[in-house]
Motif scaffolding. Structure first.
Motif, PDB file in Angstrom:
ATOM      1  N   ALA A 114       0.012   2.947 -10.679  1.00  0.00           N
ATOM      2  CA  ALA A 114       0.173   3.290  -9.380  1.00  0.00           C
ATOM      3  C   ALA A 114       1.170   2.623  -8.171  1.00  0.00           C
ATOM      4  O   ALA A 114       1.828   2.835  -7.497  1.00  0.00           O
ATOM      5  N   ASP A 115       0.641   1.034  -8.540  1.00  0.00           N
ATOM      6  CA  ASP A 115       1.605   0.193  -7.740  1.00  0.00           C
ATOM      7  C   ASP A 115       2.419  -0.857  -8.315  1.00  0.00           C
ATOM      8  O   ASP A 115       3.144  -1.534  -7.601  1.00  0.00           O
ATOM      9  N   GLY A 116       2.573  -0.548  -9.617  1.00  0.00           N
ATOM     10  CA  GLY A 116       3.476  -1.435 -10.295  1.00  0.00           C
ATOM     11  C   GLY A 116       3.337  -3.124 -10.031  1.00  0.00           C
ATOM     12  O   GLY A 116       2.259  -3.334  -9.952  1.00  0.00           O
ATOM     13  N   LEU A 121      10.872   1.402  -3.832  1.00  0.00           N
ATOM     14  CA  LEU A 121      10.063   2.770  -4.252  1.00  0.00           C
ATOM     15  C   LEU A 121      10.731   3.446  -5.176  1.00  0.00           C
ATOM     16  O   LEU A 121      10.061   4.003  -6.134  1.00  0.00           O
ATOM     17  N   ASN A 122      11.984   3.541  -4.995  1.00  0.00           N
ATOM     18  CA  ASN A 122      12.582   4.476  -5.967  1.00  0.00           C
ATOM     19  C   ASN A 122      12.534   3.819  -7.703  1.00  0.00           C
ATOM     20  O   ASN A 122      12.345   4.366  -8.704  1.00  0.00           O
ATOM     21  N   PHE A 123      12.681   2.507  -7.776  1.00  0.00           N
ATOM     22  CA  PHE A 123      12.289   1.509  -8.854  1.00  0.00           C
ATOM     23  C   PHE A 123      10.915   1.712  -9.316  1.00  0.00           C
ATOM     24  O   PHE A 123      10.704   2.042 -10.409  1.00  0.00           O
ATOM     25  N   GLN A 124      10.037   1.719  -8.495  1.00  0.00           N
ATOM     26  CA  GLN A 124       8.797   2.042  -8.834  1.00  0.00           C
ATOM     27  C   GLN A 124       8.514   3.458  -9.289  1.00  0.00           C
ATOM     28  O   GLN A 124       7.748   3.732 -10.458  1.00  0.00           O
ATOM     29  N   GLY A 165       0.819  -1.104   0.040  1.00  0.00           N
ATOM     30  CA  GLY A 165       0.035  -0.117   0.004  1.00  0.00           C
ATOM     31  C   GLY A 165       0.725   1.422  -0.068  1.00  0.00           C
ATOM     32  O   GLY A 165       0.444   2.327  -0.630  1.00  0.00           O
ATOM     33  N   ARG A 166       1.996   1.176   0.802  1.00  0.00           N
ATOM     34  CA  ARG A 166       2.916   2.328   0.655  1.00  0.00           C
ATOM     35  C   ARG A 166       3.446   2.684  -0.525  1.00  0.00           C
ATOM     36  O   ARG A 166       3.677   3.791  -1.195  1.00  0.00           O
ATOM     37  N   VAL A 167       3.650   1.506  -1.488  1.00  0.00           N
ATOM     38  CA  VAL A 167       4.350   1.676  -2.844  1.00  0.00           C
ATOM     39  C   VAL A 167       3.021   2.567  -3.592  1.00  0.00           C
ATOM     40  O   VAL A 167       3.408   3.506  -4.476  1.00  0.00           O
ATOM     41  N   GLU A 168       1.816   2.180  -3.611  1.00  0.00           N
ATOM     42  CA  GLU A 168       0.823   3.045  -4.177  1.00  0.00           C
ATOM     43  C   GLU A 168       0.501   4.373  -3.551  1.00  0.00           C
ATOM     44  O   GLU A 168       0.465   5.177  -4.670  1.00  0.00           O
ATOM     45  N   PHE A 169       0.554   4.461  -2.492  1.00  0.00           N
ATOM     46  CA  PHE A 169       0.429   5.889  -1.894  1.00  0.00           C
ATOM     47  C   PHE A 169       1.487   6.662  -2.156  1.00  0.00           C
ATOM     48  O   PHE A 169       1.390   7.970  -2.522  1.00  0.00           O
ATOM     49  N   ASN A 170       2.763   6.289  -1.872  1.00  0.00           N
ATOM     50  CA  ASN A 170       3.900   7.018  -2.536  1.00  0.00           C
ATOM     51  C   ASN A 170       3.941   7.481  -3.879  1.00  0.00           C
ATOM     52  O   ASN A 170       4.503   8.680  -4.158  1.00  0.00           O
ATOM     53  N   THR A 171       3.730   6.699  -4.685  1.00  0.00           N
ATOM     54  CA  THR A 171       3.546   6.905  -6.327  1.00  0.00           C
ATOM     55  C   THR A 171       2.533   8.067  -6.638  1.00  0.00           C
ATOM     56  O   THR A 171       2.767   9.058  -7.045  1.00  0.00           O
ATOM     57  N   LYS A 174       3.265  11.577  -5.297  1.00  0.00           N
ATOM     58  CA  LYS A 174       4.035  12.245  -6.199  1.00  0.00           C
ATOM     59  C   LYS A 174       3.197  13.092  -7.223  1.00  0.00           C
ATOM     60  O   LYS A 174       3.594  14.219  -7.624  1.00  0.00           O
ATOM     61  N   TYR A 175       2.261  12.231  -7.953  1.00  0.00           N
ATOM     62  CA  TYR A 175       1.630  12.756  -9.087  1.00  0.00           C
ATOM     63  C   TYR A 175       0.543  13.961  -8.467  1.00  0.00           C
ATOM     64  O   TYR A 175       0.185  14.753  -9.534  1.00  0.00           O
ATOM     65  N   ILE A 176      -0.114  13.602  -7.439  1.00  0.00           N
ATOM     66  CA  ILE A 176      -1.103  14.648  -6.832  1.00  0.00           C
ATOM     67  C   ILE A 176      -0.190  15.873  -6.663  1.00  0.00           C
ATOM     68  O   ILE A 176      -0.687  16.916  -7.135  1.00  0.00           O
ATOM     69  N   GLN A 177       0.779  15.825  -6.231  1.00  0.00           N
ATOM     70  CA  GLN A 177       1.838  17.094  -5.771  1.00  0.00           C
ATOM     71  C   GLN A 177       2.269  17.558  -7.145  1.00  0.00           C
ATOM     72  O   GLN A 177       2.335  18.837  -7.270  1.00  0.00           O
TER      73      GLN A 177
END
Length: 280
Positions: A232-234, A255-258, A32-38, A41-44
């Motif tokens: 969003a979550d790869g 996370l950086n890979f995603q 879930g953190r992968v999805e949230f983090n990604t 980034k795009y919302i910001q």
């Protein structure tokens, strides 16, 4: 089409499902953190673009932005709270009362409404700079119902504003439910798969799964132009156990890979969630 492994589910309403499902915890898991983090980034990036174009000015006296963000299908408020903390003017709309109560307990500065994304009559036209339409499209069946939500998101967004729309993807569902969990024969027997393996969800089922062609068709009907579309979550939902076994250093590398790969067209649509970024 997906369901809890080994159990037969009777039809369940959205409210019954989310009263039972731990929505508050989902985005806190590693996958879930992968999805949230990604997604954050795009919302910001969308919010930064609005600010750079001068569509909304920062309120220097209050030290906050006047940029307005609407979170439709806000759940328990992970995105609403995050961007309220970042200083944005956030309005959240959520259908499920239980989720809304949790959201309201977190942050008193978020404007909240209990409502259905298909009918936002309580919100004025062209009010928001950025609109998130995340949860509703998972549960609405067919183009007609999805377009109601998409058109309402369009209506409340300012001209030149940005709409981010999340979908659950067909191929992930087929791989996970039909083949990994061995429900292929059951799905075929009940007419849940087309000959080319597109899921055929009954209206009594909670989720409706899409392909990129379906998303493109909806955008054309709604008259919305794509900026970009991301996974969003790869691969994270396919490798939950492996993510949990990683050290923090290795997980940060993932996370950086995603983030480095989420826009690659050959990968979009293969994950479980896709976010379509559109301009009104």
């Amino acid at each position: 089409m997906a369901k809890e492994k080994g159990k037969v589910q009777t039809p369940m309403t959205i409210e019954q499902y989310y009263n039972k499902f731990h929505e508050e915890n989902r985005l806190g898991t590693r996958h879930g953190r992968v999805e949230f983090n990604t997604t954050c980034k795009y919302i910001q990036s969308a919010l930064d673009e609005i600010l750079q174009k001068g569509q909304s000015k920062p309120d220097l006296q209050k030290g906050q932005s006047k940029i307005k963000l609407c979170d439709l299908g806000a759940g328990t408020g992970r995105y609403s709270v995050e961007f309220c903390h970042r200083g944005y003017d956030v309005t959240a709309v959520e259908l499920v009362k239980h989720n809304l109560e949790i959201l309201r307990s977190k942050h008193e500065n978020i404007k909240t409404w209990q409502g259905d994304a298909r009918n936002l009559s309580f919100l004025d036209d062209e009010t928001f700079d950025v609109t998130l339409l995340f949860g509703p499209m998972y549960h609405l069946h067919g183009d007609e119902e999805k377009l109601k939500a998409l058109n309402e998101a369009k209506r409340i967004t300012k001209n030149g504003g940005i709409i981010l729309v999340a979908y659950v993807m067909n191929e992930y569902s087929v791989i996970q439910y039909c083949f990994k969990e061995h429900h292929w024969a059951e799905a075929v027997e009940k007419g849940g798969l087309s000959p080319d393996f597109h899921t055929q969800s009954a209206e009594t089922e909670l989720y409706d799964y899409v392909r990129l062609d379906d998303i493109n068709r909806l955008n054309e009907k709604a008259g919305l132009a794509r900026i970009k579309i991301i996974s969003a979550d790869g691969p994270s939902d396919y490798m939950r156990r492996e993510l949990n076994e990683m050290s923090e250093e290795e997980f940060e590398a993932f996370l950086n890979f995603q983030l480095a790969n989420c826009e690659r067209p050959e990968l979009v649509g293969a994950g479980s969630h896709t976010v379509d970024i559109l301009r009104k």
